[in-house]
Design a protein around this motif. Structure first.
Motif, short mmCIF file in Angstrom:
data_model
loop_
_atom_site.label_atom_id
_atom_site.label_comp_id
_atom_site.label_asym_id
_atom_site.label_seq_id
_atom_site.Cartn_x
_atom_site.Cartn_y
_atom_site.Cartn_z
N GLU A 346 0.73 -1.22 0.16
CA GLU A 346 -0.08 -0.07 -0.07
C GLU A 346 0.99 1.44 -0.01
OE1 GLU A 346 -3.13 0.27 -0.44
OE2 GLU A 346 -3.40 -2.08 -0.02
N SER A 347 0.22 2.37 -0.49
CA SER A 347 1.16 3.54 -0.41
C SER A 347 1.30 3.93 1.02
CB SER A 347 0.19 4.71 -1.23
OG SER A 347 0.18 4.66 -2.55
N CYS A 348 2.52 4.61 1.23
CA CYS A 348 3.01 5.08 2.48
C CYS A 348 2.56 6.67 2.48
CB CYS A 348 4.36 5.20 2.50
SG CYS A 348 5.28 3.66 2.78
N LEU A 349 1.56 6.92 3.54
CA LEU A 349 1.09 8.05 3.51
C LEU A 349 2.00 9.26 3.97
CD1 LEU A 349 -2.23 6.82 5.64
CD2 LEU A 349 -2.08 7.38 3.05
N GLY A 359 15.27 -8.51 -0.73
CA GLY A 359 14.88 -9.79 -1.60
C GLY A 359 13.49 -9.76 -2.30
N LYS A 360 13.13 -8.59 -2.28
CA LYS A 360 11.59 -8.18 -2.73
C LYS A 360 11.93 -7.24 -3.82
CE LYS A 360 9.19 -10.89 0.05
NZ LYS A 360 8.42 -12.00 -0.47
N PRO A 361 10.66 -7.25 -4.93
CA PRO A 361 10.90 -6.31 -6.14
C PRO A 361 10.79 -4.67 -5.37
CG PRO A 361 9.36 -8.13 -6.43
CD PRO A 361 9.84 -8.37 -5.14
N PHE A 362 11.18 -3.78 -6.09
CA PHE A 362 11.40 -2.51 -5.74
C PHE A 362 10.22 -1.99 -5.38
CE2 PHE A 362 9.92 -2.04 -10.20
CZ PHE A 362 9.39 -0.88 -10.24
N CYS A 363 8.84 -2.37 -5.74
CA CYS A 363 7.66 -1.70 -5.44
C CYS A 363 7.13 -2.64 -3.89
CB CYS A 363 6.87 -2.28 -6.57
SG CYS A 363 6.53 -4.00 -7.15
N CYS A 364 7.93 -3.49 -3.53
CA CYS A 364 7.29 -4.03 -2.27
C CYS A 364 8.55 -3.37 -0.96
CB CYS A 364 7.72 -5.53 -2.23
SG CYS A 364 6.77 -6.39 -3.51
N TYR A 365 7.68 -2.61 -0.39
CA TYR A 365 8.31 -1.97 0.89
C TYR A 365 7.46 -1.88 2.28
CZ TYR A 365 5.33 1.32 -1.48
OH TYR A 365 4.37 2.16 -2.25
N ASP A 366 8.18 -1.35 3.23
CA ASP A 366 7.22 -1.51 4.42
C ASP A 366 7.16 0.38 4.65
OD1 ASP A 366 7.00 -4.06 5.23
OD2 ASP A 366 9.02 -3.92 6.02
N CYS A 367 6.18 0.74 5.34
CA CYS A 367 6.04 1.99 5.61
C CYS A 367 6.44 2.27 7.27
CB CYS A 367 4.79 2.40 5.47
SG CYS A 367 4.19 2.35 3.76
N ILE A 368 7.50 3.01 7.31
CA ILE A 368 7.85 3.47 8.83
C ILE A 368 7.67 4.85 9.00
CG2 ILE A 368 9.38 1.55 8.79
CD1 ILE A 368 11.84 3.48 8.32
#
Length: 679
Positions: A346-349, A359-368
């Motif tokens: 999901e988009s990071c607000l 190890g994931k594609p560039f579009c996979c990320y966490d929001c901190i």
């Protein structure tokens, strides 16, 4: 020996190098009447078994020349021809093929120019930057123009000023268009396809690319290159006709022009090609062009149809450089006719940033969440950033809030309370002074040196009034007066207390028989103590103002939400020297008064001085740690409070008991009572 530059066509086919616009690729021979041919002559269809790579580039070249030669309006009485050579992607073959273009004999003899080519020629090629550089290094000696339809070579100190005419738009325009498209859709659903770089970046589980930044391919660039040369020749011939007034009977022969003259007309060429696109060069010889944004519409049979939905025009104003029609976009049915979203993250607000998953594609990320003191004002940012010195992060950490300007003023509650206190104490001190002056002939006033008493009361009045210097917007004059006036006035007050104490001690000692202290007792001693102690403090303040005086300053970092206007003390050492000397006088006064507290003084003033100095020292000893632990305008408030508290301690402990007798117990204020209490 140089290998034969004209191998049979099947050799080209095997090598896969027969690329028009690839290494050396094309050579235009501009003459009066030359049929366009391909060298070597093409074999029969039975011999052709494999279509060479990028053969469409050759067709684009032949088509453009044929179209121009059949156009009576563009170059009448002039026929364009061409020759094609293969470079085999090697420097030696590239140089050799380039030399052959300048010779009619189709052979090259080192150190000799045989049958020099008088026809105007221009070179188109190559497809890669290194080949273009090889060709340009040789052509620069003869000033022959080279039009390239691939990336431009990188120049260095060994290859300055080599002339190129780049038939593809700048890479910067492409990058700007990609960025604008990404920002517009706030996603990564874009495929980049162009003349400079080709790539495909798409999210998982998507059926394919949806948009492309499209400037026509290499074949179209070759087509434009041919027309650019033709229009340059047209401009050259028009100029010749104007100057020679049809001297040759209306038939223009341009083969005797100098090769370098073609550059001038190429730089100024500007025309619309048959597709309606504008073709022109900037001052650097780069094509002035933009990009179309193409929507790939998927049909039911899984075929694609290209639909133009926008464009990128670098010549337009900045707010109009990127245009797109959202209503013209047709999304794949898998997305239910709405803008697709990422299925990975999901988009990071705003207020948070992306953290890529290893190890994931560039579009996979966490929001901190952004760290304390930083913000993120947009969605899906990679890093949070700090606010400027004039702003601070909001609680949501998604925008910066302007800081309030802060200083101790008369309008705020804290300033009002301190102002009222200073005014009240000043009024009380003035009333005490008036009372003492009204009863200046009474024994209680005369007993303790009236002039010294009046000086102490006036100095205390000034101490209360100097508090007003701190409750105001910091300015240059105020900053210079604040601490120096405070230090001088307080030193005067404490030195008066010290003089009173020493006078009491010496007066008692002088009453003993045979004492030598009688010569020291008198008004002169008290005056000398007050003047000498005040002069020392005056010297300290003078050095302070001469070396590193206070000045108005702005503190943007001590307070998170405020910009503090303050008086910078200049030299901190001198500031604490003023306080230290004042404290030294107070300690000496306290010590002497403590020793004299049990002397048979009729009004016991030594005891009152002891209590007053105890209060004074306690206030200023607690001032230092409190002052250092506060920030902003509260530091000023602490100092004002210390000034009022210490001055009030002196006023109350020394003068209130006497005022009680003068006002409420006047029967005790007489000489008989004084003698009775003494014995």
């Amino acid at each position: 020996m140089v290998n034969d530059p004209h191998p049979p066509l099947h050799e080209y086919q095997r090598s896969g190098d027969y690329v028009v616009g690839g290494i050396v690729s094309h050579a235009f021979i501009l003459a009066d009447s030359i049929d366009f041919t391909i060298e070597p002559p093409p074999p029969s269809l039975e011999e052709v078994t494999v279509v060479p790579k990028n053969y469409q580039h050759i067709l684009a070249l032949a088509f453009a020349i044929k179209e121009i030669n059949e156009n009576p309006q563009l170059l009448p009485n002039v026929t364009l021809g061409f020759q094609i050579y293969n470079s085999y992607f090697t420097a030696r073959s590239t140089y050799h093929a380039t030399m052959l273009l300048l010779s009619k004999l189709e052979r090259f003899i080192p150190n000799y120019i045989c049958e020099f080519q008088h026809d105007l020629i221009a070179i188109i090629g190559g497809l890669d930057a290194q080949t273009s550089l090889y060709v340009a290094t040789f052509l620069d000696n003869y000033k022959i123009p080279q039009l390239i339809y691939g990336p431009a070579p990188v120049m260095n100190e060994k290859t300055p000023g080599l002339p190129f005419y780049q038939m593809v738009p700048k890479e910067d325009v492409q990058y700007m268009g990609i960025r604008s498209l990404l920002l517009h859709f706030d996603s990564d659903l874009v495929t980049v396809k162009g003349d400079i770089c080709t790539g495909e970046e798409k999210l998982e589980n998507l059926p394919g690319p949806f948009f492309e930044m499209s400037m026509t391919g290499h074949s179209y660039s070759i087509y434009n290159a041919v027309y650019a040369v033709a229009h340059a020749l047209q401009a050259m011939s028009s100029g010749r006709l104007h100057h020679k007034a049809m001297a040759d009977g209306g038939v223009l022969k341009i083969q005797h022009q100098q090769l370098w003259q073609l550059h001038h007309f190429l730089r100024g060429v500007s025309f619309n090609n048959s597709a309606g696109d504008m073709v022109s060069f900037d001052e650097n010889g780069e094509l002035v062009a933009g990009f179309d944004i193409i929507n790939w519409v998927v049909s039911s049979n899984q075929s694609f149809q290209r639909v133009k939905v926008g464009s990128v025009d670098p010549q337009a104003p900045p707010d109009q450089a990127f245009t797109i029609s959202v209503n013209a976009i047709k999304w794949h049915s898998w997305f239910n006719q709405v803008q697709p979203l990422s299925v990975c993250s999901e988009s990071c607000l705003p207020g948070s940033r992306k953290k890529v998953k290893e190890g994931k594609p560039f579009c996979c990320y966490d929001c901190i969440a952004c760290p304390e003191g930083k913000i993120a004002s947009q969605k899906d940012v990679n890093d949070c950033f700090e606010c400027s010195a004039e702003t601070y992060p909001a609680e949501t950490q998604d925008f910066c809030v302007p800081k309030d300007v802060s200083f101790l003023s008369f309008e705020e509650p804290l300033g009002i309370s301190l102002t009222c206190s200073a005014f009240s104490f000043s009024l009380i001190t003035a009333l005490v002074l008036r009372t003492f002056m009204k009863h200046h002939n009474t024994p209680i006033v005369k007993a303790n040196n009236r002039n010294l008493t009046y000086t102490l009361l006036v100095s205390l009045l000034l101490c209360f009034l100097c508090a007003f210097l701190f409750i105001h917007r910091p300015e240059k004059v105020l900053c210079l007066l604040r601490q120096t006036a405070f230090g001088l006035i307080f030193s005067l007050a404490v030195s008066c207390v010290l003089a009173k104490t020493i006078t009491v001690v010496l007066a008692f000692m002088a009453t003993k028989p045979g004492s030598r202290m009688r010569k020291w007792v008198g008004k002169g001693l008290a005056t000398s103590i007050v003047v000498s102690c005040s002069l020392i403090q005056t010297g300290i303040c003078t050095v302070w103002l001469a070396t590193s005086p206070p000045f108005p300053d702005v503190d943007q970092h001590s307070m998170v939400e405020e910009i503090v206007l303050e008086c910078n003390e200049g030299s901190v050492t001198m500031f604490y020297s003023v306080l230290g000397y004042m404290g030294f006088l107070a300690i000496v006064s306290f010590f002497v008064a403590f020793l004299a507290r049990k002397l048979p003084d009729s009004f016991n003033e030594a005891k009152f001085i002891t209590f007053s100095m105890l209060v004074f020292c306690s206030v200023w000893l607690s001032f230092v740690p409190t002052y250092l632990s506060t920030k902003g305008k509260y530091m000023v408030a602490v100092e004002v409070f210390s000034i009022l508290a210490s001055s009030a301690g002196l006023l109350g402990c020394i003068f209130f008991p006497k005022c009680y007798i003068i006002v409420l117990r006047p029967e005790l204020n007489n000489k008989e009572q004084l003698i009775r209490r003494l014995y």
